[in-house]
Design a protein around this motif. Structure first.
Motif, PDB file in Angstrom:
ATOM      1  N   GLU A  42       0.829  -1.212   0.000  1.00 22.34           N
ATOM      2  CA  GLU A  42       0.000   0.000   0.000  1.00 22.34           C
ATOM      3  C   GLU A  42       0.857   1.253   0.000  1.00 22.34           C
ATOM      4  N   GLN A  43       1.925   1.247   0.794  1.00 19.16           N
ATOM      5  CA  GLN A  43       2.800   2.421   0.902  1.00 19.16           C
ATOM      6  C   GLN A  43       3.949   2.410  -0.111  1.00 19.16           C
ATOM      7  N   GLN A  44       4.027   1.356  -0.916  1.00 13.62           N
ATOM      8  CA  GLN A  44       5.046   1.241  -1.964  1.00 13.62           C
ATOM      9  C   GLN A  44       6.468   1.286  -1.402  1.00 13.62           C
ATOM     10  N   TRP A  45       6.662   0.678  -0.233  1.00 15.87           N
ATOM     11  CA  TRP A  45       7.985   0.704   0.393  1.00 15.87           C
ATOM     12  C   TRP A  45       9.007  -0.141  -0.362  1.00 15.87           C
ATOM     13  N   PHE A  46       8.575  -1.186  -1.054  1.00 15.56           N
ATOM     14  CA  PHE A  46       9.531  -1.951  -1.864  1.00 15.56           C
ATOM     15  C   PHE A  46      10.049  -1.124  -3.041  1.00 15.56           C
ATOM     16  N   ASN A  47       9.329  -0.055  -3.391  1.00 14.15           N
ATOM     17  CA  ASN A  47       9.701   0.761  -4.551  1.00 14.15           C
ATOM     18  C   ASN A  47      10.302   2.111  -4.172  1.00 14.15           C
ATOM     19  N   LEU A  48      10.810   2.216  -2.953  1.00 15.05           N
ATOM     20  CA  LEU A  48      11.372   3.492  -2.501  1.00 15.05           C
ATOM     21  C   LEU A  48      12.517   3.978  -3.397  1.00 15.05           C
ATOM     22  N   LEU A  49      13.279   3.046  -3.966  1.00  9.50           N
ATOM     23  CA  LEU A  49      14.429   3.428  -4.788  1.00  9.50           C
ATOM     24  C   LEU A  49      14.247   3.105  -6.270  1.00  9.50           C
ATOM     25  N   SER A  50      13.095   2.602  -6.640  1.00 13.90           N
ATOM     26  CA  SER A  50      12.843   2.278  -8.047  1.00 13.90           C
ATOM     27  C   SER A  50      12.605   3.559  -8.849  1.00 13.90           C
ATOM     28  N   PRO A  51      12.934   3.543 -10.143  1.00 17.21           N
ATOM     29  CA  PRO A  51      12.808   4.755 -10.970  1.00 17.21           C
ATOM     30  C   PRO A  51      11.365   5.237 -11.127  1.00 17.21           C
ATOM     31  N   HIS A  52      11.213   6.562 -11.152  1.00 21.05           N
ATOM     32  CA  HIS A  52       9.898   7.166 -11.422  1.00 21.05           C
ATOM     33  C   HIS A  52       9.311   6.639 -12.727  1.00 21.05           C
ATOM     34  N   LEU A  53      10.179   6.423 -13.703  1.00 19.75           N
ATOM     35  CA  LEU A  53       9.743   6.004 -15.030  1.00 19.75           C
ATOM     36  C   LEU A  53       8.890   4.749 -14.984  1.00 19.75           C
ATOM     37  N   TYR A  54       9.176   3.868 -13.989  1.00 15.24           N
ATOM     38  CA  TYR A  54       8.456   2.602 -13.886  1.00 15.24           C
ATOM     39  C   TYR A  54       7.435   2.609 -12.744  1.00 15.24           C
ATOM     40  N   GLY A  55       7.133   3.795 -12.231  1.00 14.38           N
ATOM     41  CA  GLY A  55       6.169   3.900 -11.148  1.00 14.38           C
ATOM     42  C   GLY A  55       6.764   3.881  -9.766  1.00 14.38           C
ATOM     43  N   GLY A  56       8.096   3.951  -9.669  1.00 12.45           N
ATOM     44  CA  GLY A  56       8.767   3.921  -8.377  1.00 12.45           C
ATOM     45  C   GLY A  56       8.813   5.280  -7.700  1.00 12.45           C
ATOM     46  N   GLN A  57       9.330   5.292  -6.471  1.00 14.74           N
ATOM     47  CA  GLN A  57       9.380   6.514  -5.669  1.00 14.74           C
ATOM     48  C   GLN A  57      10.643   7.348  -5.908  1.00 14.74           C
ATOM     49  N   GLU A  58      11.741   6.684  -6.308  1.00 19.88           N
ATOM     50  CA  GLU A  58      13.018   7.363  -6.573  1.00 19.88           C
ATOM     51  C   GLU A  58      13.355   8.342  -5.425  1.00 19.88           C
ATOM     52  N   THR A  59      13.336   7.815  -4.222  1.00 17.22           N
ATOM     53  CA  THR A  59      13.467   8.628  -3.008  1.00 17.22           C
ATOM     54  C   THR A  59      14.888   9.151  -2.826  1.00 17.22           C
ATOM     55  N   PRO A  60      15.074  10.449  -2.580  1.00 15.00           N
ATOM     56  CA  PRO A  60      16.406  10.974  -2.271  1.00 15.00           C
ATOM     57  C   PRO A  60      16.980  10.279  -1.036  1.00 15.00           C
ATOM     58  N   VAL A  99      13.358  -4.743 -20.048  1.00 16.99           N
ATOM     59  CA  VAL A  99      13.287  -5.737 -18.980  1.00 16.99           C
ATOM     60  C   VAL A  99      12.705  -5.099 -17.720  1.00 16.99           C
ATOM     61  N   ALA A 100      13.147  -3.882 -17.416  1.00 18.58           N
ATOM     62  CA  ALA A 100      12.631  -3.174 -16.240  1.00 18.58           C
ATOM     63  C   ALA A 100      11.135  -2.920 -16.362  1.00 18.58           C
ATOM     64  N   GLN A 101      10.680  -2.572 -17.569  1.00 18.72           N
ATOM     65  CA  GLN A 101       9.245  -2.358 -17.784  1.00 18.72           C
ATOM     66  C   GLN A 101       8.460  -3.626 -17.455  1.00 18.72           C
ATOM     67  N   GLN A 102       9.003  -4.750 -17.838  1.00 19.70           N
ATOM     68  CA  GLN A 102       8.363  -6.037 -17.554  1.00 19.70           C
ATOM     69  C   GLN A 102       8.334  -6.286 -16.043  1.00 19.70           C
ATOM     70  N   ILE A 103       9.438  -6.011 -15.366  1.00 21.01           N
ATOM     71  CA  ILE A 103       9.525  -6.237 -13.919  1.00 21.01           C
ATOM     72  C   ILE A 103       8.492  -5.394 -13.182  1.00 21.01           C
ATOM     73  N   TYR A 104       8.435  -4.107 -13.517  1.00 18.28           N
ATOM     74  CA  TYR A 104       7.617  -3.166 -12.748  1.00 18.28           C
ATOM     75  C   TYR A 104       6.182  -3.038 -13.253  1.00 18.28           C
ATOM     76  N   SER A 105       5.833  -3.838 -14.256  1.00 19.01           N
ATOM     77  CA  SER A 105       4.424  -3.875 -14.664  1.00 19.01           C
ATOM     78  C   SER A 105       3.567  -4.521 -13.581  1.00 19.01           C
ATOM     79  N   ASP A 106       4.205  -5.298 -12.722  1.00 13.85           N
ATOM     80  CA  ASP A 106       3.539  -5.889 -11.563  1.00 13.85           C
ATOM     81  C   ASP A 106       3.558  -4.861 -10.441  1.00 13.85           C
ATOM     82  N   LYS A 107       2.394  -4.433  -9.954  1.00 16.26           N
ATOM     83  CA  LYS A 107       2.319  -3.414  -8.914  1.00 16.26           C
ATOM     84  C   LYS A 107       2.833  -3.914  -7.571  1.00 16.26           C
TER      85      LYS A 107
END
Length: 364
Positions: A42-60, A99-107
């Motif tokens: 819900e909070q997308q904590w697994f995606n804290l460092l994933s790129p914005h391009l793929y729906g990630g948070q890209e956290t500083p 490949v990254a697009q394929q990985i991050y297509s899963d929410k």
């Protein structure tokens, strides 16, 4: 020095309640409880460092380590899984875009893996044949993709790097192609499910290989030019400080229980315990503040080698002080802290397990 904030200020009370309510059951399961995992998604904590391009948070980075410290204050195992898995999510800045697009297509995408180069990748046509086994992949039971580090081989001959050493490169594999093995049998961080895994005679296309280097990034962002070593050291140290703050918080009720239930604890003893807690809190908060300042300075100027070395140094000092503050107070907590069924004991076990990580063992 600005007064350091308590980690609790970064988390909603409802989140903390969910995380801690299910922590004992998570230990029994040997992995995060479904209710905890639902909150992570819900909070997308697994995606804290994933790129914005793929729906990630890209956290500083400065914001990231404060978040991870707060999660470690809530529960060590959950924070460790989030830290290691979102750390693997950082690789999204280097993985081939299709490949990254394929990985991050899963929410509910989650990457886990091991940095140990205990596998081989043998060049075969347009790809590689991968073999090997790896230990201690935190969060691997929740992973949708798994990363491996491999020694690159050309037939029976090792492929050498530019400096003449063995070339080692990471790969990202589908979870279905990896066999999990029971391997995590330690006193703490039980709910991380940091089990082992193996791969046998797996062919992968060359686009599953990537390189962790600023020059090899495929996402143009400061986050993916920051040095991986300091990013890893800082995130792990933040976990230890969060655990230490949690332990110190639990000392107050433990001391109060001891003062009112143990006849040998007189007024003078209470003063000794209270002073020890006050002193430990001060020392820990000073180390936390110095650490956060070093991370912020390096983030503002990530090419400054001196500032990066300061992150390494303050990470190790914070880890050391976190252990020392907890160990100084532990004897005052009584048998409550030695019972595996108590929260304070779980925090103690988690800290002493996590602090064995080799990145934070030595000060130099």
């Amino acid at each position: 020095m600005e007064q350091i904030k308590h980690p609790s200020t970064l988390l909603q009370p409802a989140w903390v309640n969910t995380i801690r309510k299910y922590a004992p059951e998570a230990e029994q399961l040997g992995q995060l409880h479904p209710a905890q995992l639902a909150l992570v998604y819900e909070q997308q904590w697994f995606n804290l460092l994933s790129p914005h391009l793929y729906g990630g948070q890209e956290t500083p980075l400065p914001q990231l380590i404060q978040t991870e410290e707060a999660l470690a204050w809530a529960d060590g195992s959950l924070a460790w899984v989030v830290t290691l898995c979102c750390g693997a999510g950082w690789f999204g800045g280097f993985i081939e875009p299709h490949v990254a697009q394929q990985i991050y297509s899963d929410k509910q995408a989650c990457l886990a893996g091991s940095g140990a180069p205990t596998g081989t990748a043998t060049i075969t046509g347009d790809g590689y044949i991968i073999n090997g086994s790896w230990k201690y992949a935190s969060g691997v039971h929740h992973a949708t993709y798994i990363t491996v580090n491999c020694n690159i081989m050309d037939g029976n001959s090792p492929v050498l790097d530019a400096d003449g050493s063995q070339l080692i490169l990471p790969f990202v594999l589908d979870r279905k192609d990896v066999q999990l093995l029971s391997g995590w049998k330690y006193i703490g961080m039980i709910a991380t499910g940091s089990d082992a895994y193996e791969v046998k005679e797996l062919y992968v296309n060359k686009d599953r290989c990537f390189k962790i280097d600023a020059s090899a990034k495929v996402i143009d962002s400061q986050l993916y030019t920051y040095q991986f070593m300091q990013l890893a050291e800082a995130t792990l140290a933040a976990n230890l400080s969060g655990l230490a703050v949690h332990f110190l918080d639990l000392c107050k009720p433990a001391f109060e229980f001891k003062a009112t239930n143990i006849r040998r604890v007189n007024a003078d003893n209470v003063l000794v315990m209270d002073e020890a807690l006050r002193s430990a809190t001060l020392v820990l908060n000073q180390a936390r503040a110095t650490f956060f300042e070093a991370v912020e300075a390096s983030w503002q100027n990530p090419s400054d080698e001196k500032l990066l070395k300061a992150v390494s140094a303050t990470s190790r000092v914070l880890a050391k002080i976190s252990r020392e503050c907890v160990d100084e107070l532990y004897p005052y907590c009584g048998l409550l802290a030695a019972s595996p069924d108590t929260e304070i004991n779980r925090v103690w076990r988690d800290l002493h397990t996590a602090s064995q990580h080799s990145l934070l063992t030595f000060l130099d």
